[in-house]
Each structure stands twice: as structure tokens, then as C-alpha cells.
Design a protein around this motif. Sequence first.
Motif, mmCIF file in Angstrom:
data_model
loop_
_atom_site.group_PDB
_atom_site.id
_atom_site.type_symbol
_atom_site.label_atom_id
_atom_site.label_comp_id
_atom_site.label_asym_id
_atom_site.label_seq_id
_atom_site.Cartn_x
_atom_site.Cartn_y
_atom_site.Cartn_z
ATOM 1 N N ILE A 5 0.845 -1.189 0.000
ATOM 2 C CA ILE A 5 0.000 0.000 0.000
ATOM 3 C C ILE A 5 0.880 1.239 0.000
ATOM 4 O O ILE A 5 1.782 1.373 0.823
ATOM 5 C CB ILE A 5 -0.936 0.038 1.230
ATOM 6 N N PHE A 6 0.614 2.132 -0.934
ATOM 7 C CA PHE A 6 1.242 3.449 -0.972
ATOM 8 C C PHE A 6 0.198 4.492 -0.546
ATOM 9 O O PHE A 6 -0.961 4.423 -0.972
ATOM 10 C CB PHE A 6 1.721 3.801 -2.383
ATOM 11 N N ILE A 7 0.628 5.445 0.265
ATOM 12 C CA ILE A 7 -0.232 6.565 0.653
ATOM 13 C C ILE A 7 0.416 7.848 0.155
ATOM 14 O O ILE A 7 1.271 8.429 0.830
ATOM 15 C CB ILE A 7 -0.432 6.622 2.182
ATOM 16 N N PRO A 8 0.079 8.300 -1.055
ATOM 17 C CA PRO A 8 0.679 9.529 -1.580
ATOM 18 C C PRO A 8 0.109 10.757 -0.888
ATOM 19 O O PRO A 8 -1.104 10.844 -0.647
ATOM 20 C CB PRO A 8 0.320 9.499 -3.068
ATOM 21 N N ALA A 9 0.986 11.689 -0.554
ATOM 22 C CA ALA A 9 0.548 12.905 0.148
ATOM 23 C C ALA A 9 1.416 14.070 -0.277
ATOM 24 O O ALA A 9 2.642 13.960 -0.312
ATOM 25 C CB ALA A 9 0.637 12.706 1.661
ATOM 26 N N ARG A 10 0.781 15.193 -0.600
ATOM 27 C CA ARG A 10 1.523 16.392 -0.949
ATOM 28 C C ARG A 10 1.009 17.574 -0.143
ATOM 29 O O ARG A 10 -0.169 17.630 0.223
ATOM 30 C CB ARG A 10 1.444 16.688 -2.451
ATOM 31 N N TYR A 11 1.885 18.489 0.132
ATOM 32 C CA TYR A 11 1.525 19.645 0.956
ATOM 33 C C TYR A 11 0.810 20.706 0.136
ATOM 34 O O TYR A 11 -0.120 21.341 0.605
ATOM 35 C CB TYR A 11 2.794 20.246 1.578
ATOM 36 N N ALA A 12 1.233 20.864 -1.122
ATOM 37 C CA ALA A 12 0.765 21.998 -1.935
ATOM 38 C C ALA A 12 -0.529 21.686 -2.667
ATOM 39 O O ALA A 12 -0.612 21.797 -3.877
ATOM 40 C CB ALA A 12 1.846 22.394 -2.933
ATOM 41 N N SER A 13 -1.554 21.291 -1.933
ATOM 42 C CA SER A 13 -2.859 21.062 -2.535
ATOM 43 C C SER A 13 -3.464 22.391 -2.989
ATOM 44 O O SER A 13 -3.438 23.376 -2.251
ATOM 45 C CB SER A 13 -3.793 20.392 -1.527
ATOM 46 N N ALA A 50 3.530 -4.460 3.023
ATOM 47 C CA ALA A 50 4.226 -3.238 3.438
ATOM 48 C C ALA A 50 3.339 -2.030 3.155
ATOM 49 O O ALA A 50 2.480 -2.071 2.268
ATOM 50 C CB ALA A 50 5.559 -3.087 2.708
ATOM 51 N N ILE A 51 3.552 -0.962 3.940
ATOM 52 C CA ILE A 51 2.826 0.296 3.770
ATOM 53 C C ILE A 51 3.850 1.423 3.763
ATOM 54 O O ILE A 51 4.722 1.480 4.638
ATOM 55 C CB ILE A 51 1.815 0.532 4.917
ATOM 56 N N TYR A 52 3.733 2.308 2.778
ATOM 57 C CA TYR A 52 4.652 3.451 2.681
ATOM 58 C C TYR A 52 3.862 4.738 2.464
ATOM 59 O O TYR A 52 2.907 4.762 1.686
ATOM 60 C CB TYR A 52 5.608 3.297 1.491
ATOM 61 N N VAL A 53 4.281 5.794 3.143
ATOM 62 C CA VAL A 53 3.819 7.143 2.818
ATOM 63 C C VAL A 53 4.750 7.691 1.751
ATOM 64 O O VAL A 53 5.980 7.622 1.890
ATOM 65 C CB VAL A 53 3.831 8.050 4.061
ATOM 66 N N LEU A 54 4.170 8.215 0.672
ATOM 67 C CA LEU A 54 4.958 8.800 -0.425
ATOM 68 C C LEU A 54 4.761 10.310 -0.412
ATOM 69 O O LEU A 54 3.628 10.781 -0.475
ATOM 70 C CB LEU A 54 4.506 8.252 -1.778
ATOM 71 N N THR A 55 5.853 11.049 -0.345
ATOM 72 C CA THR A 55 5.719 12.505 -0.328
ATOM 73 C C THR A 55 6.986 13.163 -0.845
ATOM 74 O O THR A 55 8.062 12.553 -0.855
ATOM 75 C CB THR A 55 5.408 13.016 1.100
ATOM 76 N N ASP A 56 6.847 14.424 -1.264
ATOM 77 C CA ASP A 56 8.001 15.225 -1.661
ATOM 78 C C ASP A 56 8.265 16.325 -0.635
ATOM 79 O O ASP A 56 9.112 17.192 -0.853
ATOM 80 C CB ASP A 56 7.776 15.847 -3.042
ATOM 81 N N ASP A 57 7.542 16.269 0.487
ATOM 82 C CA ASP A 57 7.605 17.353 1.464
ATOM 83 C C ASP A 57 8.207 16.858 2.782
ATOM 84 O O ASP A 57 7.721 15.888 3.363
ATOM 85 C CB ASP A 57 6.194 17.903 1.706
ATOM 86 N N GLY A 68 5.505 6.464 13.139
ATOM 87 C CA GLY A 68 5.961 5.107 12.856
ATOM 88 C C GLY A 68 5.831 4.623 11.435
ATOM 89 O O GLY A 68 6.053 3.437 11.159
ATOM 90 N N ALA A 69 5.504 5.486 10.498
ATOM 91 C CA ALA A 69 5.323 5.066 9.105
ATOM 92 C C ALA A 69 6.657 4.981 8.374
ATOM 93 O O ALA A 69 7.598 5.721 8.676
ATOM 94 C CB ALA A 69 4.405 6.038 8.376
ATOM 95 N N ASP A 70 6.732 4.076 7.417
ATOM 96 C CA ASP A 70 7.844 4.048 6.473
ATOM 97 C C ASP A 70 7.561 5.078 5.389
ATOM 98 O O ASP A 70 6.416 5.221 4.939
ATOM 99 C CB ASP A 70 7.998 2.664 5.843
ATOM 100 N N VAL A 71 8.587 5.793 4.945
ATOM 101 C CA VAL A 71 8.425 6.889 3.999
ATOM 102 C C VAL A 71 9.342 6.684 2.801
ATOM 103 O O VAL A 71 10.502 6.299 2.940
ATOM 104 C CB VAL A 71 8.742 8.246 4.663
ATOM 105 N N LEU A 72 8.803 6.943 1.611
ATOM 106 C CA LEU A 72 9.604 7.027 0.395
ATOM 107 C C LEU A 72 9.468 8.446 -0.142
ATOM 108 O O LEU A 72 8.360 8.940 -0.322
ATOM 109 C CB LEU A 72 9.118 6.029 -0.664
#
Length: 262
Positions: A5-13, A50-57, A68-72
Motif C-alpha cells: 500500500i502506498f499513501i501519496p501525500a503532498r503539501y501543496a494542494s 508493506a505500507i509506505y507514505v509517499l511525499t516530496d515534502d 511510525g510510518a515508512d516513507v519514500l
Amino acid sequence: MSTVIFIPARYASTRYPGKPLVELRGATGIAKTLIQRSWEAAKEVKGVDAIYVLTDDDRIAEAARGFGADVLMTSSDARNGTERCAEGAAQLPSPPDVIVNLQGDAPLTPPWFVEALVSAMEDPAVQMATPVLRCDAETLTNFVTDRQNGRVGGTTAVMRDDGQALYFSKEVLPYVGDLNNAPEVWHHVGVYAYRPQALSLYAAWPEGPLEKAEGLEQLRFLFNGAPVTCVPVEAPGRVFWELNNPVDVERIESVLKKENTA
């Protein structure tokens, strides 16, 4: 099947800057960020490797690692969650059988929505799948009210009898002229399951005109002739709603309290 599972997240919505770090209070009054609540929803899904948070921020990454999340880390060039997932997939040591995109603005996603998607992917002909939920009266009223007040809320799906998507829109489709005598409307749930090769194809295609007009990433698949399989799901007694606008904070908090979610 191996599943990530990927959880994509961006700050600049555009509609709601800083949305992943907005705090939501549950039944106990404890405040947790949107991204944490989305991660906790992902943790409830069975059979995930596996679960990862995906972000550029860096702010989101720091907050995610804090609970506790893994981040890419992905690039700021990713225009949507699916492109971000393609970047995340390229960082994995080996490709899983299925990649799930659980968007970071949907903390009310029941685990069985995702499990139904993964089950649909057991059919080798299915390259990409997404859940749809028949609108109840409350959700449909929220949809129509948002559009009447100039807000872009949830997304609706139009599909064939065999579940293949015809179109997705931020308008309410089909047209609802009378809430007391409304046609069947399907709420598109912002979760996707892909095969790695489908993600690779997506990343190579240019952004299409329908995708730009609607702001809906899944339309790139349809525009390029790639089928999107809609998987009907049910949430009896539960209200599903994404956090798209500031007004949705109160809506989601009310559901968290109703469901006694901490």
C-alpha cells in the motif's frame, strides 16, 4: 499475491494547502493528522506486505516517521498520486504483484474496500481496479449541496453493467434533478489497485485533456484505452467521505465520533 500500500501525500494542494497535516479529532478528543489517520486506516487492511507514505515534502515525511510510518521520498514533479506511486514503485527492491494507492485524504476508507480491490486483482485480466459505492441519501445530498455552493466535493463514476468504467466526474453524474426521486449515483472511492506494468504505462503517457479538465488522474487510463474495473463495495451504516475542503473536517470528525474512533 504480494501487496504493497502506498499513501501519496503532498503539501501543496490547490484546494486545501497543507491538508495532510490538518488535525482531526476522534471520539476521545485526541487530535491526529489526516496523514496519520489515513495510515491507521491502511494498517487495518489484511494481507498487506508493506505500507509506505509517499511525499516530496519534508514536513509530511517528518510527521509520518514520527508516528511510525515508512516513507519514500518522491519528486515534486509528480502531478498526482498515481504518478507518485509509479515513482515509489521504482524504489522498491522488487515489484509486488499488486500496488494499492490509498490516497491520504480518505481516512474513513473501510479495510474491506481495499481487500475487495485486491481480490479483484486475482483475475489476471484486471490491470487496474477502483471501488465504487452506491450513494445513500446523506452522501448524495452532500454531493449536490457542494456543487450548488460552488464547491468541488467527491467524485462520481459511470460504468457499464460488467463494471468497466465509462467515465468519472467531479460533477454529479447522472444528473440529479430531484433528490427525492434521484437516479442511481455511484460515489467513486479514491483508492486504486494496479499491476506494476500498468503504473509504468501510466507514467509514460502524457496528461490528457479530460484529466486536466476534471482533475481526475484515473481518466488518463480511459483516455488511452486502458480499462478501469469498478468494484462495487458496501458500507452499511457507515458514511464515507474524503477530506477535499475545509468544510469536510467537521463532516469527518462527526463520523469518527459516531463510529467511536479514537
